[in-house]
Motif scaffolding. Structure first.
Motif, PDB file in Angstrom:
ATOM      1  N   SER A 141     -18.847  15.447 -16.109  1.00  0.00           N
ATOM      2  CA  SER A 141     -17.563  16.147 -16.075  1.00  0.00           C
ATOM      3  C   SER A 141     -17.291  16.749 -14.705  1.00  0.00           C
TER       4      SER A 141
ATOM      5  N   ALA B 158     -22.587  17.103 -18.860  1.00  0.00           N
ATOM      6  CA  ALA B 158     -21.835  18.147 -18.164  1.00  0.00           C
ATOM      7  C   ALA B 158     -21.635  17.794 -16.700  1.00  0.00           C
TER       8      ALA B 158
ATOM      9  N   THR C  28     -11.302  22.896 -16.350  1.00  0.00           N
ATOM     10  CA  THR C  28     -11.139  21.625 -15.641  1.00  0.00           C
ATOM     11  C   THR C  28     -10.260  20.656 -16.432  1.00  0.00           C
TER      12      THR C  28
ATOM     13  N   VAL D  44     -15.856  19.121 -23.806  1.00  0.00           N
ATOM     14  CA  VAL D  44     -15.748  20.523 -24.214  1.00  0.00           C
ATOM     15  C   VAL D  44     -16.187  20.684 -25.668  1.00  0.00           C
TER      16      VAL D  44
ATOM     17  N   SER E 295     -15.873  26.588 -18.133  1.00  0.00           N
ATOM     18  CA  SER E 295     -15.532  25.876 -16.903  1.00  0.00           C
ATOM     19  C   SER E 295     -15.004  24.481 -17.193  1.00  0.00           C
ATOM     20  N   CYS E 296     -15.643  23.778 -18.117  1.00  0.00           N
ATOM     21  CA  CYS E 296     -15.162  22.434 -18.493  1.00  0.00           C
ATOM     22  C   CYS E 296     -13.783  22.503 -19.137  1.00  0.00           C
TER      23      CYS E 296
ATOM     24  N   THR F 120     -20.596  27.153 -18.644  1.00  0.00           N
ATOM     25  CA  THR F 120     -20.369  25.710 -18.576  1.00  0.00           C
ATOM     26  C   THR F 120     -19.236  25.292 -19.501  1.00  0.00           C
TER      27      THR F 120
ATOM     28  N   GLN G 179     -12.598  14.897 -20.546  1.00  0.00           N
ATOM     29  CA  GLN G 179     -13.074  16.260 -20.337  1.00  0.00           C
ATOM     30  C   GLN G 179     -12.967  17.092 -21.608  1.00  0.00           C
TER      31      GLN G 179
END
Length: 411
Positions: free
Chosen positions: A15, A12, A79, A169, A75-76, A72, A165
């Motif tokens: 990333s 994580a 991104t 996920v 958020s990933c 998390t 990314q």
């Protein structure tokens, strides 16, 4: 299971690191494509960091409501989507729009993961965690350099990182149940120094105090501000400095900046082992002095190869500072307030990332990018000054007249 889960946390943090170094590395080529002035990169950087500040400040409430694992994951996903947007953006306006979720995706997960590790793992894990951020930050310029050295296809660089990314996920989605399970089984102590931890925990029994009002917090926040000022300024403007002042090709400059991030990465890997023998406080001080020396080396009128040495020294110096300061948060201010204060620290850190690099860009627009070394020296010196003031303050609070450790409710 705990070891496997720690590896997921490390992934994580890769990333988090991957996007951080892309914009500065690709900007010399992106600038030509969009026919934009040099300082536009600073504006984009501000938008990204502004989103991170907002999500960092809200991280305490968000993480309590949804948990570190879910935050998390989302958020990933934000991104990854933002990076895909960068790859296909037809104009600067679309870059600005995509910069918003890119920033929002970083803040809460950064604060959440840092506090999770600070509470449930020992100091060496925090250093290794940020070592993996360095792996991501180092991979970013390397990936981008491979593309811009060919046909200047920086878009394919962003597309590749977005694909990585999205892969992360998927991994986070299938490991979501592990977050609460591992936290319940974790019994890692707050600190390697039990007498300090005990005094801090005793403070939690005293009258309530708002985290922002805890004395010493503001000094810690300013230290984070200038740390990120140094780290982010090199990441954003290092390539431009090498291209415009040292006359290096854009691809070579990108590779050199990747070595700067490699210095941070290797330094944090080594720091993880050193924490078994040396305190966080000493590591922070040593790193700050080393970074200051590296910045001073850039000022000297030496051949371009010495610029590489300066960037490497700065990277090695910065390596222990951030993770060690973060790991000290529950020790300095108590576990009760650590999550909220961690969010404050993330917000102020990204405030440094937001305003310090664009400030240099503004100054460079009136002068030249050659002022970068002097700017780095001033920021590194300010970071050392405020960090040492915090050390003096904490020492006075920890050590009473009878030489017994104590802590006051207003610290």
């Amino acid at each position: 299971m705990a070891t496997f889960f720690l590896f997921i946390i490390y992934l994580a943090f890769i990333s988090l690191g991957l996007p951080d170094s892309l914009l500065g590395t690709a900007w010399p080529v992106m600038q030509l494509d969009f026919e934009a002035p040099l300082e536009t990169a600073g504006l984009l950087f501000m938008v990204i960091a502004a989103g991170t500040i907002v999500s960092s400040l809200a991280s305490g409430a968000v993480l309590k409501r949804f948990g570190t694992g879910k935050v998390t994951l989302v958020s990933c996903l934000l991104t990854a989507g933002a990076l895909l947007g960068f790859a296909v953006s037809p104009s600067l306006i679309w870059l600005m729009i995509c910069a918003i979720p890119l920033g929002l995706g970083a803040g809460s997960v950064d604060a959440g993961l840092n506090n999770y590790v600070a509470e449930h793992y020992k100091a060496h894990h925090m250093s290794w965690l940020h070592c993996f951020w360095g792996v991501g930050a180092t991979m970013g310029p390397i990936i981008m350099a491979q593309f811009i050295s060919g046909e200047n296809t920086w878009r394919h660089g962003y597309l590749t990182v977005a694909g990585i990314q999205f892969g992360l996920v998927v991994i986070l989605f299938f490991t979501l149940p592990l977050w609460n399970r591992v936290a319940k089984n974790s019994k890692a102590p707050l600190s390697e120094e039990p007498e300090v931890e005990e005094s801090l925990l005793n403070n939690e029994m005293d009258k309530p105090v708002k985290p922002w009002q805890i004395k010493g917090v503001k000094l810690a926040l300013v230290s984070f501000l200038f740390y990120c000022g140094v780290e982010a300024t090199i990441g954003l403007w290092g390539s431009s400095f090498l291209v415009n002042i040292k006359d290096l090709p854009a691809a070579t400059a990108a590779q050199w900046i990747s070595l700067y991030y490699a210095g941070i990465t290797v330094g944090r890997l080594i720091t993880g082992f050193i924490t078994f023998k040396i305190s966080n406080r000493l590591l922070i001080r040593t790193g700050q002095i080393t970074a200051l020396i590296g910045a001073a080396l850039l000022i000297l009128p030496l051949p371009s190869s010495f610029s590489l040495a300066g960037f490497l020294i700065i990277g090695l110096g910065l390596a222990p500072i951030y993770p060690c300061m973060l790991h000290e948060t529950p020790v300095r201010f108590g576990k009760k307030h650590s999550q909220t204060i961690m969010g404050y620290q993330m917000a102020v850190a990204y405030t440094g990332s937001t305003f310090m690099p664009p400030l240099l860009g503004l100054l460079a627009s009136y002068a030249t990018i050659s002022i970068l070394p002097l700017y780095l020296v001033l920021c590194a010196a300010a970071m050392l000054l405020f960090s040492e003031r915090l050390n003096v303050f904490l020492k006075r609070k920890y050590v009473g007249k009878d030489n017994n450790t104590h802590f006051t409710a207003n610290l």
